[in-house]
Design an enzyme around this catalytic site. Structure first.
Site, short mmCIF file in Angstrom:
data_model
loop_
_atom_site.label_atom_id
_atom_site.label_comp_id
_atom_site.label_asym_id
_atom_site.label_seq_id
_atom_site.Cartn_x
_atom_site.Cartn_y
_atom_site.Cartn_z
N HIS A 183 0.83 -1.20 0.00
CA HIS A 183 0.00 0.00 0.00
C HIS A 183 0.87 1.25 0.00
O HIS A 183 0.54 2.25 -0.62
CB HIS A 183 -0.90 -0.02 1.24
N HIS A 209 -10.49 2.42 -1.37
CA HIS A 209 -10.70 1.98 0.00
C HIS A 209 -11.54 0.72 -0.08
O HIS A 209 -12.66 0.66 0.40
CB HIS A 209 -11.39 3.09 0.80
#
Lengths: 264, 955
Positions: B227, B290
């Site tokens: 990430h 998300h």
């Protein structure tokens, strides 16, 4: 000519302050934005202004109910100063969340001078959940209805956007509605484009008597759910690409009338 | 004294929320509930007598006109005597925004309140079985991830008290661990580090002659997570015999370097890409995903998705003021049968409702208009919905860069720190499984938009006074990433016990890696500290000094004086091993279908308009405030009834200027199944087309890439990623449109409990942001006047592969639409030039559903008819069938409306591009299409077409 000083009152969650400042400034006002903590710290600051604007947004996140927490602050810390403000012949406008605040302080509709059923804190009208149970952003046709309200010119028709989830105007008793009508305090009604009685979505929230905004007995306090500050530029109109370039944006007049009230 | 206040709707008024929930319960297939009442519950600890609490309940907690209140546990309302009651409470430690405001308001009333908690109570009438009740609770009323359901609410609600924390420094012995033990350690601690990375850490600490603390291991895991550092896209990839060193750097970022546009101010460096807006201002744009949190808690996941991406522009340069949001979602079809939903997965309709609600409530409360978006449906998003959230910010042109200085104080401002979101960065880097919903519930953060709004308001004030030297957001990895990144070239010394906490009991490591929302970190020169604090506290924003930036290149973390972590910045940021992955791509064996001849083209058009990917998204769009801030110039819904599908949004960020920004997107994951290279080209082409349609300047248009892919360890998946990246380079170079920011989200796969996995289709979102020099020249897509001419720009080829037309027959086909990069730029430029010259009355691009859908949308948006003659369509050789001409999804095409008086000027402006006169706007409100032999192919009233388009998602 003397400046007309406009206070745009901000707090946590206020979010239409910039465009409200811009609208009043376009109308010739001298505008200042202050956070409520500044005013709570020095309530005398209010005296410097002729117009108080409570802009749209989600003050304190609409926690408990829309406008409730800010209304509670005003009631418990600034009630006297606000009454003095109105007594002095000054103007207050509440737009969307600002309208919800004014209603929940009882400043709107104010004392209707009759023996009416009164809820806690004297509130006899409220703004509650839209019949659709959801937030909606859409444009509505409005008719200006009040002769006494200094912010508008009856029988003007205007076109403005609404953007709210709790905008349904209701009263505690049918007598309250009658009293409002009788004392010329209904400022704006939702109408059909052809002027006839609207149903959803022309009345976007189910308000009784299609009420979109009300004024107080003096005509110097206005609260309305639609956003006049969002129709101050030609390209705000949702169909401006279909309309002549010279068309004036509908929202400006409300701000101009307010500033003009002191310049006349 | 503990008080309980219950508030319910008075019987003369509709319980709108209760009714809405009842209809959702019916949607579950449960019909035994006849009525449902919704009751709000306040649990108040206060030194107050009954009279004072009655006043508070009457004046503050309830609405005097529409609501009743009750002190204590109310009896079921009349008529609901035999009703079932359940109560939903937040789990300990979950943020309760209403509680904080209520506490303040009670104190404003003079009530000495110590604490407030809120809960929801539901009273249901009907013979509801226990199983149904469980389903209702789990499916509609509560989310187990953050809430506790009390089926017997007469008992005490769960206590939120947590035990205080006692410092105990935890050392993780790794010197002696075998490879298997290292792998196990990574798994047990949810580090998501692979063996090679674990070995690198082991080696580093061997050299130091000590074992790491848990905080050090966690910090490395956060900083080295996929990430945060994009190991795959920046690593080495072996693909078809060629070695690609840093895929991102050699494709997408290379295009930006090669194009070298003077208006690109800061690209791929900061939290968002920055371009010049005018002489005094720049704008920045960032899109994030998300996905994993939204899969297990759609409302909270999506809300923090938008909340998180807003902090990116806020943390770009010296801070940008957020001015617009975008949102693009990918879901499984919302009408999927319940029995097809695997264990551990929420139904797509619930995910959709929750995600839309989360974006709505957060975005609207922040006062940021949500102006552009898209929704894409495919069954493969079932376990792995995608939630892309974007934010555009405005910043002063001389405030585009920040740099922390040695001696600057480290200030964290905004929300308090709790256990929310721990391991979010590592969690989002892994694969979801059927048990993720319980294992990773702690990875879901719960947001409070008003905390972020206050934070943004005060940060912009501090920025304008020039009080800090650098800013960044506390996002993935929390303080560990924020402080680690800001101090990368300096070093930092932090004292963690100073961090304000939501509740007691957090260990130093939890404080350090918590991803609690609404926090920003700024670097403040000591002399400005007092003024900065004054600004924050003046608007009730909590801000705390945690330490300072140093110049010893060491990240030193203390708790109550004890050093709990000491890492070299160099190892932290540059120590992650690079490794080589294998990628491959096998061209799929595809063929064109044999479909029946002479199809009913009118019916096909209706069916495509009703397909969820094409159908009107008005239900979603209207729930977003798309006009707040007063800069809306082209809205997402346009046309004579304000309900046509606009191509792109245009906003004017400066209210006294007509200069604007066009914001658009492009995406078509279905083309990935045919050819990922052309899928990516189509995404770029579509994003550009949409922006051009409203009047964007192609020479000042920037792109963002957001890759959502499956597991990159599968060579074929990585191969498609390589091809798509190469397409991005080729497209950016051909169109002269640089990429300025991007993000990838890999491992979007869902592992069922039977061991099988579902991978999402390779999904590339391209977002575009472009300058509109004069918004008063913008154009919308609705037809304007009868008698105007219709022109089609671009060439129509036999490209129905992956089309909606084929999908009607469950066919994929083979002929993927191929953007021709040698001709497409000229088409975009010609359209832009014609619009700029005022020669275009309306303009719409041809995308899903091709010419027929574009024409139908323009007609019903304008409330006018159109007569199309297919003989005028510029065709590639060999294209003759009307269904090909009408429904081919060939790229780089536009349908334009031109007034008769502009006929000649228009033609001379767009030549020598392919252009064909294809028809007229008519007053008669029908879409009529005639074929080459003057035969009528389609004759459909526009109201009927519009109804097909609106019906599907009219919820």
């Amino acid at each position: 000519m003397a400046d007309v000083n406009v206070l745009v009152l901000r707090t946590a969650g206020t979010n239409c302050d910039r465009e409200t400042i811009y609208a009043f400034a376009s109308a010739g006002g001298k505008v200042q934005a202050l956070h409520i903590n500044r005013v709570l710290g020095n309530p005398k600051l209010l005296q410097d202004f002729q117009i108080l604007a409570l802009p749209g947004g989600f003050s304190y996140g609409d926690d408990i109910a829309a406008g409730k927490i800010l209304a509670n602050q005003l009631l418990h810390h600034l009630a006297d100063q606000l009454h003095e403000f109105v007594e002095a012949g000054k103007l207050i406008i509440g737009i969307c969340n600002g309208f919800q605040v004014l209603v929940k302080t009882g400043l709107l509709p104010g004392n209707l001078g009759q023996d009416l059923p009164v809820g806690g804190n004297g509130q006899i009208v409220t703004l509650t959940n839209n019949d659709s149970d959801k937030f909606e952003d859409r444009w509505v046709h409005l008719a200006a209805c009040s002769k006494k309200c200094v912010f508008l010119q009856e029988p003007q028709r205007i076109y403005l956007p609404i953007a709210h989830g709790e905008g349904k105007f209701v009263v505690s008793d049918p007598a309250v509605l009658e009293a409002l009508q009788k004392s010329d305090q209904v400022a704006f009604r939702y109408i059909n484009p052809d002027g006839s009685e609207p149903s959803y979505p022309d009345n976007p929230n189910g308000s009784i008597d299609h009420i979109a905004g009300i004024t107080d007995p003096t005509g110097r306090i206005l609260g309305l759910m639609p956003h006049p500050e969002r129709h101050t530029h030609r390209t705000h109109h949702p169909r401006w690409t279909r309309l002549p370039a010279e068309r004036q944006p509908d929202g400006l007049a409300i701000f101009a009338n307010a500033v003009g009230y002191f310049k006349a | 004294m503990n008080w309980r206040v219950e508030v319910s709707t008075r019987k003369d008024f509709p319980d709108t929320h209760g009714q809405a929930l009842l209809s959702q319960i019916n949607d579950l297939g449960i019909t035994t509930v006849q009525a449902l009442r919704f009751i709000r519950v306040f649990l108040i600890q206060a030194e107050a007598d009954r009279q004072a609490m009655t006043t508070a309940a009457a004046e503050l907690l309830s609405d005097p006109v529409t609501e009743d209140f009750y002190l204590g546990q109310s009896k079921p309302p009349p008529g609901l005597a035999k009703a079932t009651t359940i109560e939903v409470h937040l789990k300990p430690g979950v943020t309760d925004p209403v509680a904080g405001s209520t506490l303040m308001a009670l104190r404003d009333m003079g009530i000495k309140a110590d604490s407030v908690r809120t809960a929801r109570k539901y009273v249901m009438l009907g013979n509801v079985t226990d199983v149904e009740l469980q389903n209702i609770a789990a499916g509609v009323l509560a989310n187990d991830c953050i809430e506790t359901v009390l089926f017997d609410p007469s008992g005490e609600p769960p206590s939120p008290d947590l035990a205080p924390y006692q410092l105990e420094v935890i050392t993780v012995p790794i010197h002696e661990l075998s490879d298997d033990e290292l792998t196990k350690l990574s798994r047990d601690r949810d580090l998501f580090l692979n063996l090679r990375e674990m070995q690198t850490i082991q080696e580093h600490f061997k050299q130091l002659g000590r074992d790491p603390s848990d905080l050090e291991i966690e910090t490395l895991a956060q900083t080295w997570s996929e990430h945060c550092v994009h190991k795959t896209l920046r690593g080495v990839i072996e693909f078809n015999g060629q070695t690609i060193d840093n895929l991102l750097g050699s494709t997408i970022m290379k295009a930006t370097r090669d194009l070298n546009k003077p208006w690109c101010i800061s690209v791929f460096k900061d939290n968002a890409g920055v371009i010049r807006f005018d002489d005094a201002h720049a704008v920045c744009f960032k899109v994030e995903t998300h996905n994993h949190p939204s899969a297990i808690e759609p409302y909270g996941g999506a809300a923090t998705g938008i909340g998180g991406v807003i902090r990116d522009p806020l943390g770009t340069g010296l801070g940008a003021r957020p001015i617009a949001n975008t949102d693009i979602f990918c879901f499984a079809p919302p009408d999927m049968p319940r029995e097809e939903i695997p264990k551990g997965v929420l139904h797509p309709a619930r995910v959709l409702r929750g995600v839309v609600g989360g974006v709505r409530d957060y975005g609207n409360r922040m006062g940021i208009p949500t102006v552009n978006g898209a929704v894409y449906f495919d069954e493969r998003y079932l376990g792995n919905p995608l939630v892309y959230c974007g934010n555009v910010g405005l910043l002063p042109i001389d405030g585009c860069f920040g740099e922390a200085q040695p001696g600057d104080k480290i200030i964290v401002a905004g929300g308090r720190t709790g256990r929310d979101g721990i391991h979010g960065a590592t969690f989002s880097s892994g694969e979801l499984t059927h048990s993720s919903d319980t294992e990773f519930s702690h990875a879901v953060q719960i947001g409070n938009a008003i905390t972020e709004k206050k934070l943004a308001d005060t940060i912009i004030q501090a920025r304008d006074e020039g009080l800090y030297s650098a800013i960044t957001d506390c996002g993935a990895g929390g303080l560990s990433s924020a402080v680690g990144e800001m101090g990368q070239e300096l070093g930092a010394d932090v004292e963690l016990e100073k961090v304000p906490l939501k509740y007691e009991g957090l260990s130093y490591t939890e404080i350090w890696i918590s991803e609690a929302q609404e926090r920003m970190v700024i670097a403040v020169p000591p002399e400005n500290l007092e003024r900065v604090m004054e600004i924050f506290t003046g608007e009730d924003v909590e801000a705390t000094c945690l330490g300072e930036f140093t110049n010893d290149h060491i990240l030193r973390v203390r708790y109550q004086g004890t050093v709990v972590g000491e890492l070299q910045m160099e190892f932290l940021h540059d120590g992650v091993p690079r490794y080589t992955r294998r990628a491959s791509w096998t061209v799929p064996e595809l063929s064109e279908p044999n479909l029946p001849e002479s199809p009913d083209l009118g019916q096909a058009l209706h069916d495509i308009l009703a397909a969820p990917n094409v159908a009107s998204k008005e239900w979603i769009i209207r729930q977003y405030d798309h006009e707040v801030q007063g800069g809306s110039a082209i809205k997402p819904l346009v046309g004579v009834a304000n309900d046509g599908p606009g191509d792109a949004a245009v906003v004017r960020p400066l209210l006294d200027s007509d200069r604007g920004l066009a914001i658009s997107c492009g995406m078509n994951p279905k083309y990935s199944d045919l050819d990922p290279y052309y899928m990516a080209l189509a995404g770029v082409d579509e994003a550009i087309r949409n922006a051009i349609c409203v009047g964007a300047d192609l020479s000042q248009l920037a792109l963002l890439d957001n890759f959502c892919w499956g597991n990159p360890d599968v060579p074929e998946r990585l191969g498609s990623l390589v091809l798509a990246s190469q397409a991005c380079y080729d497209a950016a170079m051909a169109f002269g449109t640089p990429f300025i920011s991007g993000k990838d989200s890999l491992n979007n796969e869902f592992a069922r409990d039977d061991g099988t996995t579902i991978a999402i289709p390779a999904t590339l979102l391209i977002s575009a942001i472009a300058i509109v020099p004069d918004t008063t020249k913008c154009v919308t897509m609705d037809l304007k006047s009868p008698g105007n001419h219709l022109f089609l720009m671009g060439i129509t080829k036999n490209e129905l592969g992956g089309s909606h037309y084929y999908a009607l027959s469950d066919q994929l086909g083979a002929n993927v639409p191929q953007v021709d990069l040698s001709t497409a730029p000229a088409v975009h430029q010609a359209v832009a030039k014609a619009i700029e010259a005022g020669l275009v009355a309306s303009c719409h691009d041809l995308s899903e559903g091709g010419l027929a859908v574009a024409a139908a949308e323009m007609a019903f948006a304008g409330g006018l008819g159109a007569k199309l003659d297919l003989a005028g369509v510029p065709l590639a050789p060999g294209v003759a069938q009307p269904e090909q001409i009408l429904f081919s999804e060939s790229q780089s095409r536009y349908l334009l409306e031109v007034r008769p008086e502009h006929y000649n000027d228009f033609i001379s402006t767009v030549l020598p591009c392919h252009v064909g006169q294809v028809g007229l706007v008519t007053a008669k409100p029908s879409l009529i299409v005639v074929g080459a032999r003057k035969n009528t192919l389609i004759d459909e009233p526009i109201e009927a077409l519009k109804e097909s388009w609106q019906r599907t998602l009219r919820w």
